[in-house]
Design a protein around this motif. Structure first.
Motif, mmCIF file in Angstrom:
data_model
loop_
_atom_site.group_PDB
_atom_site.id
_atom_site.type_symbol
_atom_site.label_atom_id
_atom_site.label_comp_id
_atom_site.label_asym_id
_atom_site.label_seq_id
_atom_site.Cartn_x
_atom_site.Cartn_y
_atom_site.Cartn_z
ATOM 1 N N ALA A 116 0.851 -1.199 0.000
ATOM 2 C CA ALA A 116 0.000 0.000 0.000
ATOM 3 C C ALA A 116 0.880 1.240 0.000
ATOM 4 O O ALA A 116 2.056 1.191 0.381
ATOM 5 N N THR A 117 0.301 2.347 -0.433
ATOM 6 C CA THR A 117 0.982 3.636 -0.397
ATOM 7 C C THR A 117 0.324 4.507 0.661
ATOM 8 O O THR A 117 -0.901 4.663 0.668
ATOM 9 N N PHE A 118 1.149 5.066 1.545
ATOM 10 C CA PHE A 118 0.672 5.934 2.617
ATOM 11 C C PHE A 118 1.071 7.372 2.301
ATOM 12 O O PHE A 118 2.259 7.699 2.232
ATOM 13 N N PHE A 119 0.078 8.220 2.074
ATOM 14 C CA PHE A 119 0.321 9.634 1.797
ATOM 15 C C PHE A 119 0.253 10.409 3.107
ATOM 16 O O PHE A 119 -0.803 10.448 3.760
ATOM 17 N N VAL A 120 1.365 11.012 3.491
ATOM 18 C CA VAL A 120 1.453 11.672 4.796
ATOM 19 C C VAL A 120 1.678 13.174 4.628
ATOM 20 O O VAL A 120 2.421 13.621 3.751
ATOM 21 N N ALA A 121 1.009 13.941 5.482
ATOM 22 C CA ALA A 121 1.232 15.385 5.551
ATOM 23 C C ALA A 121 2.387 15.605 6.521
ATOM 24 O O ALA A 121 2.248 15.358 7.724
ATOM 25 N N THR A 122 3.532 16.009 6.013
ATOM 26 C CA THR A 122 4.748 16.039 6.826
ATOM 27 C C THR A 122 4.667 16.992 8.011
ATOM 28 O O THR A 122 5.317 16.775 9.032
ATOM 29 N N GLY A 123 3.867 18.034 7.907
ATOM 30 C CA GLY A 123 3.738 18.976 9.011
ATOM 31 C C GLY A 123 3.038 18.397 10.225
ATOM 32 O O GLY A 123 3.077 18.981 11.315
ATOM 33 N N LEU A 124 2.393 17.243 10.056
ATOM 34 C CA LEU A 124 1.680 16.607 11.165
ATOM 35 C C LEU A 124 2.483 15.483 11.814
ATOM 36 O O LEU A 124 2.092 14.969 12.862
ATOM 37 N N ILE A 125 3.607 15.110 11.212
ATOM 38 C CA ILE A 125 4.432 14.039 11.771
ATOM 39 C C ILE A 125 5.102 14.524 13.060
ATOM 40 O O ILE A 125 5.736 15.573 13.076
ATOM 41 N N GLU A 126 4.912 13.774 14.136
ATOM 42 C CA GLU A 126 5.492 14.111 15.441
ATOM 43 C C GLU A 126 5.184 15.551 15.840
ATOM 44 O O GLU A 126 6.007 16.236 16.437
ATOM 45 N N SER A 230 -5.712 24.689 -4.351
ATOM 46 C CA SER A 230 -6.330 25.760 -5.144
ATOM 47 C C SER A 230 -6.407 27.082 -4.390
ATOM 48 O O SER A 230 -6.660 28.120 -4.996
ATOM 49 N N SER A 231 -6.178 27.050 -3.085
ATOM 50 C CA SER A 231 -6.206 28.296 -2.287
ATOM 51 C C SER A 231 -4.821 28.925 -2.177
ATOM 52 O O SER A 231 -4.674 29.998 -1.573
ATOM 53 N N LEU A 232 -3.800 28.293 -2.756
ATOM 54 C CA LEU A 232 -2.423 28.738 -2.584
ATOM 55 C C LEU A 232 -1.938 29.581 -3.755
ATOM 56 O O LEU A 232 -2.383 29.415 -4.889
ATOM 57 N N SER A 233 -0.998 30.459 -3.465
ATOM 58 C CA SER A 233 -0.293 31.164 -4.535
ATOM 59 C C SER A 233 0.698 30.192 -5.167
ATOM 60 O O SER A 233 0.968 29.112 -4.625
ATOM 61 N N ALA A 234 1.265 30.575 -6.302
ATOM 62 C CA ALA A 234 2.238 29.710 -6.978
ATOM 63 C C ALA A 234 3.437 29.443 -6.075
ATOM 64 O O ALA A 234 3.955 28.311 -6.026
ATOM 65 N N GLU A 235 3.856 30.457 -5.348
ATOM 66 C CA GLU A 235 4.999 30.299 -4.434
ATOM 67 C C GLU A 235 4.657 29.354 -3.277
ATOM 68 O O GLU A 235 5.470 28.501 -2.894
ATOM 69 N N GLU A 236 3.459 29.493 -2.731
ATOM 70 C CA GLU A 236 3.035 28.620 -1.631
ATOM 71 C C GLU A 236 2.899 27.172 -2.087
ATOM 72 O O GLU A 236 3.289 26.245 -1.369
ATOM 73 N N LEU A 237 2.357 26.974 -3.283
ATOM 74 C CA LEU A 237 2.225 25.627 -3.818
ATOM 75 C C LEU A 237 3.595 24.984 -3.988
ATOM 76 O O LEU A 237 3.802 23.820 -3.607
ATOM 77 N N SER A 238 4.531 25.740 -4.534
ATOM 78 C CA SER A 238 5.879 25.223 -4.732
ATOM 79 C C SER A 238 6.501 24.810 -3.407
ATOM 80 O O SER A 238 7.150 23.755 -3.309
ATOM 81 N N HIS A 239 6.279 25.605 -2.371
ATOM 82 C CA HIS A 239 6.817 25.291 -1.043
ATOM 83 C C HIS A 239 6.192 24.012 -0.494
ATOM 84 O O HIS A 239 6.903 23.146 0.043
ATOM 85 N N GLU A 240 4.878 23.866 -0.613
ATOM 86 C CA GLU A 240 4.199 22.677 -0.102
ATOM 87 C C GLU A 240 4.728 21.411 -0.781
ATOM 88 O O GLU A 240 4.965 20.390 -0.124
ATOM 89 N N LEU A 241 4.907 21.484 -2.086
ATOM 90 C CA LEU A 241 5.385 20.334 -2.845
ATOM 91 C C LEU A 241 6.839 20.003 -2.501
ATOM 92 O O LEU A 241 7.189 18.840 -2.260
ATOM 93 N N TYR A 242 7.672 21.026 -2.470
ATOM 94 C CA TYR A 242 9.102 20.830 -2.231
ATOM 95 C C TYR A 242 9.387 20.396 -0.800
ATOM 96 O O TYR A 242 10.133 19.440 -0.550
ATOM 97 N N HIS A 243 8.772 21.082 0.153
ATOM 98 C CA HIS A 243 9.097 20.855 1.564
ATOM 99 C C HIS A 243 8.682 19.452 2.004
ATOM 100 O O HIS A 243 9.438 18.768 2.713
ATOM 101 N N ALA A 244 7.503 19.013 1.573
ATOM 102 C CA ALA A 244 7.047 17.668 1.937
ATOM 103 C C ALA A 244 7.994 16.612 1.350
ATOM 104 O O ALA A 244 8.403 15.675 2.054
ATOM 105 N N LYS A 245 8.335 16.760 0.106
ATOM 106 C CA LYS A 245 9.223 15.796 -0.563
ATOM 107 C C LYS A 245 10.607 15.784 0.079
ATOM 108 O O LYS A 245 11.196 14.723 0.330
ATOM 109 N N MET A 246 11.124 16.965 0.379
ATOM 110 C CA MET A 246 12.451 17.083 0.958
ATOM 111 C C MET A 246 12.510 16.433 2.340
ATOM 112 O O MET A 246 13.436 15.669 2.652
ATOM 113 N N LEU A 247 11.519 16.711 3.189
ATOM 114 C CA LEU A 247 11.512 16.146 4.537
ATOM 115 C C LEU A 247 11.410 14.623 4.507
ATOM 116 O O LEU A 247 12.086 13.927 5.276
#
Length: 327
Positions: A116-126, A230-247
């Motif tokens: 299975a694949t588990f999709f996690v929101a990294t800001g909620l981990i620990e 859809s509520s995010l600016s282009a910069e905010e979207l980029s941060h959400e995508l990058y930061h989750a993947k990086m962590l």
């Protein structure tokens, strides 16, 4: 839709479901779960629960015996080689990253040898930060309000004694409002006059995630903060995508190649995000829309999933699959 419901009732009445089941469409059937366990004992949003551990096992047993279950590597291979989908494949996913995914779902998956694949929101981990949907549910359970109407809403919600229904209706208003979730939540706190001061995290730890990956599970991103894209600016979207993947990649042994959209209905993402998503290294993106995936190469960044949200019932499960449109 009405015709489909009438057709389903007739088929059920005639006892033809098992016969039609053999003629269901080829494609990738993505089945999505959220929380596993007892919704009635939850202090927050009970609607996040998909089913009990016992019913998860029943769902997985049926899926395993009626589909070819594939993992992320196989899914990507099918897309990249543009293979004709001439089978009934199944892909199992879990969203959000609640602790019960590790405590209850993970042992069942291992015992059944199901990936299975588990999709996690990294800001909620620990983290002791309560997710917005759970805080909204907490306010509704604690308050004595008979009606709720935030300034950005086009209609009020009557708070009935059926708390599960009330929570669903209020969350629907939050998601469809033009105002941000943060703005609405601030207003809700002001209306109820209450603040949740102590929250014991109900989410996965990093050690849980590493153990699950080591045992053959796939870990995907579900953004960092679970904000609606859809509520995010282009910069905010980029941060959400990058930061989750990086962590995630700092802790895991594999690259993070997939993401599921927070909330995931048609209004929460759009095709203009796809270039950014792909440029960040994601090869698959999953919505929360009800489709059998057939044109997977074309729609690899908006793959449909079937929401599992009730105890296992074989006939209803068959209906879910047989009635689904294709994408």
């Amino acid at each position: 839709m009405q015709f489909s419901k009438i057709k389903t009732r007739i088929i059920r009445h005639l006892g033809m479901m098992h016969t039609l089941w053999h003629y269901r469409k080829n494609g990738v059937y993505c089945f999505n779960f959220h929380r596993i366990g007892d919704a009635n004992s939850c202090k927050y949003d009970p609607n996040v629960f998909s089913c009990s551990a016992e019913d998860l096992e029943k769902h997985l047993y049926f899926i395993k015996n009626n589909f070819e279950i594939i993992n992320q590597s196989r899914f990507i291979e099918i897309i990249n080689t543009n293979q004709e989908i001439d089978k009934k494949y199944a892909y199992i996913t879990f969203d959000d990253g609640y602790l019960d995914n590790y405590q209850l779902a993970f042992p069942i998956l291992k015992a059944m040898n199901v990936s299975a694949t588990f999709f996690v929101a990294t800001g909620l981990i620990e983290s002791n930060v309560i997710p917005w949907w759970d805080e909204i549910a907490w306010h509704l359970k604690q308050s004595n309000l008979s009606e709720l109407n935030l300034s950005s809403w086009d209609k009020s919600v009557v708070l009935s004694k059926n708390i599960n229904k009330t929570i669903r209706e209020v969350l629907s208003q939050f998601k469809s409002s033009a105002a941000s979730i943060e703005e609405q939540l601030l207003e809700l706190r002001q209306i109820t006059g209450m603040v949740l001061e102590e929250y014991e995290s109900e989410f996965l730890s990093w050690s849980n995630i590493v153990e699950m990956e080591s045992a053959g599970m796939t870990i995907g991103a579900h953004s960092h903060s679970h904000r609606i894209f859809s509520s995010l600016s282009a910069e905010e979207l980029s941060h959400e995508l990058y930061h989750a993947k990086m962590l995630l990649e700092e802790k895991l042994s594999s690259k993070v190649l997939s993401i599921s959209y927070p909330v995931g209905n048609a209004s929460t993402y759009n095709k203009y995000m796809f270039d950014e998503i792909e440029s960040q290294g994601y090869q698959l993106a999953f919505s929360f829309r009800y489709f059998i995936n057939q044109q997977v190469r074309k729609n690899k960044l908006q793959l449909g999933r079937f929401s599992i949200s009730e105890p296992f019932d074989e006939i209803k499960f068959m209906e879910l699959c047989l009635n689904a449109p294709t994408l």
